[in-house]
Motif scaffolding. Structure first.
Motif, PDB file in Angstrom:
ATOM      1  N   TYR A  24      -5.986   2.949  -0.888  1.00 54.87           N
ATOM      2  CA  TYR A  24      -6.574   1.786  -1.551  1.00 54.87           C
ATOM      3  C   TYR A  24      -7.427   0.950  -0.602  1.00 54.87           C
ATOM      4  O   TYR A  24      -8.472   0.421  -0.971  1.00 54.87           O
ATOM      5  N   GLN A  39     -10.817   2.517  -0.030  1.00 52.59           N
ATOM      6  CA  GLN A  39     -11.588   2.397  -1.278  1.00 52.59           C
ATOM      7  C   GLN A  39     -12.107   0.987  -1.480  1.00 52.59           C
ATOM      8  O   GLN A  39     -13.268   0.774  -1.817  1.00 52.59           O
ATOM      9  N   ALA A  40     -11.204   0.032  -1.278  1.00 57.04           N
ATOM     10  CA  ALA A  40     -11.599  -1.356  -1.519  1.00 57.04           C
ATOM     11  C   ALA A  40     -12.708  -1.756  -0.556  1.00 57.04           C
ATOM     12  O   ALA A  40     -13.696  -2.380  -0.944  1.00 57.04           O
ATOM     13  N   ASN A  85     -15.863  -0.065  -1.691  1.00 58.69           N
ATOM     14  CA  ASN A  85     -16.389  -0.657  -2.928  1.00 58.69           C
ATOM     15  C   ASN A  85     -17.013  -2.030  -2.662  1.00 58.69           C
ATOM     16  O   ASN A  85     -18.080  -2.349  -3.177  1.00 58.69           O
ATOM     17  N   VAL A 138     -12.369  -6.586  -6.829  1.00 61.45           N
ATOM     18  CA  VAL A 138     -11.909  -5.426  -6.054  1.00 61.45           C
ATOM     19  C   VAL A 138     -10.752  -5.847  -5.152  1.00 61.45           C
ATOM     20  O   VAL A 138      -9.728  -5.159  -5.053  1.00 61.45           O
ATOM     21  N   ARG A 150      -7.537  -5.999  -6.982  1.00 58.09           N
ATOM     22  CA  ARG A 150      -6.907  -4.689  -7.217  1.00 58.09           C
ATOM     23  C   ARG A 150      -6.122  -4.263  -5.969  1.00 58.09           C
ATOM     24  O   ARG A 150      -4.985  -3.813  -6.050  1.00 58.09           O
TER      25      ARG A 150
HETATM   26  C1  LIG Z   1     -13.428   1.748  -6.089  1.00 58.93           C
HETATM   27  O1  LIG Z   1     -14.417   2.207  -6.974  1.00 58.93           O
HETATM   28  C2  LIG Z   1     -14.086   3.458  -7.609  1.00 58.93           C
HETATM   29  C3  LIG Z   1     -15.286   3.894  -8.390  1.00 58.93           C
HETATM   30  O2  LIG Z   1     -15.745   2.892  -9.248  1.00 58.93           O
HETATM   31  C4  LIG Z   1     -12.845   3.241  -8.474  1.00 58.93           C
HETATM   32  O3  LIG Z   1     -12.465   4.458  -9.084  1.00 58.93           O
HETATM   33  C5  LIG Z   1     -11.713   2.730  -7.615  1.00 58.93           C
HETATM   34  O4  LIG Z   1     -10.586   2.414  -8.414  1.00 58.93           O
HETATM   35  C6  LIG Z   1     -12.125   1.514  -6.825  1.00 58.93           C
HETATM   36  N1  LIG Z   1     -11.046   1.176  -5.928  1.00 58.93           N
HETATM   37  C7  LIG Z   1     -10.641  -0.053  -5.692  1.00 58.93           C
HETATM   38  C8  LIG Z   1      -9.498  -0.241  -4.771  1.00 58.93           C
HETATM   39  O5  LIG Z   1     -11.191  -1.021  -6.173  1.00 58.93           O
END
Ligand SMILES: *[C@@H]1O[C@H](CO)[C@@H](O)[C@H](O)[C@H]1NC(C)=O
Ligand SMILES: *[C@@H]1O[C@H](CO)[C@@H](O)[C@H](O)[C@H]1NC(C)=O
Ligand SMILES: *[C@@H]1O[C@H](CO)[C@@H](O)[C@H](O)[C@H]1NC(C)=O
Ligand SMILES: *[C@@H]1O[C@H](CO)[C@@H](O)[C@H](O)[C@H]1NC(C)=O
Ligand SMILES: *[C@@H]1O[C@H](CO)[C@@H](O)[C@H](O)[C@H]1NC(C)=O
Ligand SMILES: *[C@@H]1O[C@H](CO)[C@@H](O)[C@H](O)[C@H]1NC(C)=O
Ligand SMILES: *[C@@H]1O[C@H](CO)[C@@H](O)[C@H](O)[C@H]1NC(C)=O
Length: 772
Positions: free
Chosen positions: A133, A136-137, A140, A162, A165
């Motif tokens: 995570y 990804q965060a 993003n 983001v 999340r």
């Molecule tokens: C980041 O973006 C991807 C693609 O939109 C999404 O699938 C993912 O859940 C996001 N991750 C977070 C931690 O926001």
């Protein structure tokens, strides 16, 4: 007698503590002598009959040159001599041990608060081990921030979603991701600041909570905008400040329990003539000390760089970048000499630093003398006793150490009169933090250690009963007490309207998420029913230029003040700005609304007083106020402001502080000659004045007085300069206020009792601390 017994009790307790657990005491002073309470090392008191406003008061007090070593039981160094900061060994009553020397030793600066202090939100949902995570965060958010087609504010708001999340899935990763983003996008000046600011035990875990608990989804929510504007900063996020929520009739009817209850009942005639209190035995006024913003710095390093260009000045690690080359070598603390120090920190204090112990002792030691040799009847301390410091230097231990030491000193120096304190934004770790009981995951109580500690101390010092202390524990250090017939003091934790408390951005449209204003309102209804007069006490002010408090809670406070003034609320006392200021509250009923209340004096209902600071930081002279209070009505009849000139502290063998009389409020401001002679008979304040424009001796210094003063200032602008000199207490650094624009702005601040009203004033003239 009661006092003697109390003292004996305290010293017995101390003796027991000192024997039960041997502390690392290096230098002991003789056992606490009762004599010390009556005569703080033979101060010199000078009094002259030629200038005195009230012959009762001496005009000056010179602190003893020697440190009053009996102030503390024992020390980690030799407290005599003026070459270094005394290091008192403070006992923690709760744990029956000494706070270690390393906690506040000026040459042992901390390298970060304990990791155990980090409080994270609980993760929600099942974590999926294969998903990274954090990466990804970060990816993003980086994509969002790099997207050139989006406006900056949009990017900030999208990034928060983001972040939310991540905070909900993997809260403990938030500090690292924030630090990396901070470094990549330069939210802060350098990488080290990013690391310390966002580390878990400093602010990273709190930001994780805010991200997790805030509402970024519902249409009405302003949480995201507030965070982008206030926390990230308007210049980075380019988000506008959300418009204040309108507290309409429907809201106010519900708040006060119905339309009928929004109108104050008429006072019975018996109560309008005399107050609910009673005369003192000798017929004199009560004398109440109002003191604020002590900010003691136990890490003050005598001889350190006071003219520093990094972090906190007067510290072991302070330096001036002009005289020390940090580009080639990192600065090594302890290597400064006379040639590379621009201004060595004086033993007694400096304009750019918080109070060293000797200054705090000098100030507390002056009170009884300045009050004519008698103890004051009562003290209001409007908060902030802990030093300003880098976020990672402020620990819970530093806060409780300071609270223990300073409340013990107040008890010792001020005698038997009770002390009623408000918690300040610096009296917590991290600074500014106050969590609402309603936070999820049981996180509402994460600052209970702090509220419990002050409550315990207020009881131990003999100022609170056990049930009063219990109330403070459960109301964020707020309370409602009845110390004298007909007087009620209601104190609230004003961090809930301070912009620095990031918990306020969780459900930011709710003007009372903490329930503090509900508590205040219920206590005011109760006081009204009993015919009591109320003093509201807090730390952060509600208005002025609107730069410190938040709009929604202070607008609600304004309505509460309007509802209960002037019959029930007698006065409001705050601190926080370090400056001598006042704020007027005008009636907002009828055709008036809060956005643009009529500032005619006939509409003035209440005034709040901000007491100036003990700390000279920054650019102001240490100051304290002794008020004269009518014991029947609990109204302020006058006050005497005293100050010590920081310039006198400099030099090789600096002089001890001399606390001098600066002004008496009635003398300084009670001449309304222009108003009374002005031809425009629209002046609504004239009926209150005597011949020649004098404020009658028997009239209190109430809202009518202060609003009339703002009208007199409009006619006689030199009075705004007089006020400005008092704002900084004769500080050589206070910039003058003589231009038409400055005069207009300052009068506007005085008339602004809530943040949203203050923000409508011309900005830039609020503070005298930027003078250099
Ligand atoms: C980041 O973006 C991807 C693609 O939109 C999404 O699938 C993912 O859940 C996001 N991750 C977070 C931690 O926001
Ligand atoms: C930038 O944002 C817009 C609007 O959300 C989106 O359509 C576009 O794909 C984004 N560009 C990149 C490179 O992510
Ligand atoms: C740093 O030192 C220079 C040279 O002495 C001085 O002019 C300057 O005012 C100092 N900076 C501060 C912040 O005091
Ligand atoms: C300051 O000057 C002294 C000599 O007076 C020198 O020894 C020391 O290294 C200098 N310190 C710094 C940080 O430049
Ligand atoms: C407040 O009063 C002003 C001036 O009378 C008016 O322009 C404004 O619309 C009013 N605002 C509200 C919220 O009633
Ligand atoms: C202030 O005191 C004067 C004199 O007692 C009185 O006439 C006036 O109504 C008071 N003002 C307020 C707002 O209570
Ligand atoms: C009041 O102020 C005016 C104008 O400064 C001055 O002329 C007058 O003497 C003052 N009155 C008193 C009683 O001090």
């Amino acid at each position: 007698m009661a006092r003697l017994a109390g003292l004996l009790f305290l010293s017995c307790l101390a003796a027991w503590l000192f024997t039960s657990r041997a502390g690392p005491v290096v230098h002991s002073t003789p056992a606490l002598s009762l004599n010390f309470f009556d005569d703080a090392a033979s101060p010199t008191v000078s009094s002259s009959s030629s200038v005195s406003a009230s012959p009762y008061y001496p005009l000056a007090y010179t602190a003893p040159k020697e440190f009053p070593t009996s102030a503390f039981k024992s020390y980690y160094n030799d407290p005599t001599g003026t070459s270094e900061e005394p290091r008192p060994a403070i006992t923690d009553v709760a744990h029956r041990t000494y706070y270690p020397d390393s906690l506040a030793n000026p040459t042992m600066l901390p390298t970060g608060v304990p990791a155990s202090e980090a409080v994270f939100p609980l993760p929600s949902g099942k974590p999926q081990p294969r998903i990274d995570y954090a990466s990804q965060a970060k990816a993003n958010i980086t994509a969002i921030l790099r997207n050139g087609t989006q406006p900056a504010c949009r990017k900030c708001l999208d990034s928060l979603r983001v972040g939310q999340r991540l905070a909900r899935k993997e809260p403990e990763s938030v500090p690292r991701v924030l630090t990396e983003l901070c470094e990549a996008f330069k939210f802060k000046s350098d990488a080290a600041t990013c690391q310390s600011t966002y580390s878990a035990s400093v602010l990273g875990s709190i930001y994780a909570q805010v991200l997790s608990y805030a509402d970024f989804d519902s249409e009405q929510s302003t949480d995201g905008q507030y965070i982008c504007y206030m926390v990230l900063g308007a210049s980075i996020s380019e988000c506008p400040l959300p418009t204040p929520r309108e507290l309409d009739d429907e809201f106010l009817d519900e708040w006060f329990g119905g339309r009928e209850k929004r109108v104050a009942p008429e006072l019975p005639e018996t109560r309008t003539r005399r107050g609910p209190g009673e005369k003192t035995k000798d017929g004199s006024n009560l004398r109440v000390l109002h003191m604020s913003d002590i900010h003691v710095d136990p890490r003050y390093f005598v001889g350190g760089e006071a003219g520093c260009t990094n972090g906190q000045c007067c510290r072991y690690d302070s330096y001036n970048g002009t005289l020390v080359d940090t580009k080639t070598h990192p600065f090594v603390p302890g290597t400064l000499g006379a040639s590379n120090t621009s201004r060595p920190a004086s033993y007694w204090g400096d304009f750019h630093c918080d109070s060293p112990w000797p200054l705090v002792l000098a100030a507390l030691g002056s009170v009884k003398s300045l009050n004519g040799g008698k103890e004051v009847d009562m003290t209001l301390f409007t908060g902030d006793m802990v030093t300003h410091d880098e976020a990672d230097h402020v620990s819970r231990e530093l806060v409780t150490y300071t609270q223990q030491a300073v409340f013990d000193l107040m008890r010792a120096y001020l005698g038997k009169g009770p002390v009623f304190s408000a918690i300040g934004n610096h009296d917590s770790a991290p600074s500014d933090a106050a969590s609402q009981h309603s936070l999820p995951d049981g996180r509402g109580g994460q600052l209970s250690w702090d509220w419990n500690n002050v409550a315990r101390l207020w009881e131990a010092e003999g100022w609170f009963s056990h049930s009063e202390a219990e109330q403070a524990r459960s109301h964020y250090a707020g309370y409602s007490v009845n110390p004298r017939k007909g007087l009620r003091i209601i104190t609230i934790n004003t961090d809930f309207w301070y912009r620095g408390n990031v918990f306020n951005y969780i459900h930011s449209r709710d003007p009372d998420r903490s329930g503090s204003l509900r508590f205040l309102t219920e206590e005011l209804f109760r006081a009204e029913a009993k015919g009591e007069k109320v003093w509201i006490v807090g730390h952060v002010l509600t208005g002025w230029d609107g730069s410190n408090p938040l709009d929604n809670p202070t607008n609600l406070f304004y309505h509460i003040v309007d509802r209960f003034s002037p019959n029930t609320i007698a006065h409001i006392f705050f601190g926080h700005t370090h400056e001598d200021q006042f704020n007027l509250f005008y009636g907002v009923g009828g055709g008036n609304n809060l956005t643009t209340p009529s500032t005619l004096t006939s509409n003035a209902k209440m005034v709040s007083f901000m007491a100036p600071s003990i700390t000279p930081g920054s650019n102001v002279n240490p100051s304290l106020r002794i008020m004269e209070i009518d014991p029947e009505t609990y109204q302020v009849m006058d006050w005497h402001q005293y100050y010590a000139n920081v310039q006198d502290f400099t030099g090789r063998d600096p002089n001890p502080p001399v606390f001098r009389h600066l002004y008496s409020a009635r003398e300084e401001y009670g001449n309304f000659s222009s108003l009374s002679s002005s031809s425009s008979s629209s002046s609504s304040s004239s009926p209150h004045l005597e011949e020649g424009g004098r404020w009658p001796d028997s009239s209190p210094l109430n809202a009518t007085f202060w609003s009339s003063l703002t009208e007199e200032m409009e006619l006689r602008s030199q009075l705004v300069q007089t006020f400005t000199v008092n704002q900084g207490r004769n500080s050589i650094h206070s910039p003058p206020c003589v231009t038409e624009e400055c005069v207009r702005a300052k009068i506007c601040y005085m008339r602004s009792g809530s943040a949203s009203i203050g923000k409508l004033c011309p900005q830039g003239y609020g503070s005298v601390q930027s003078g250099g």
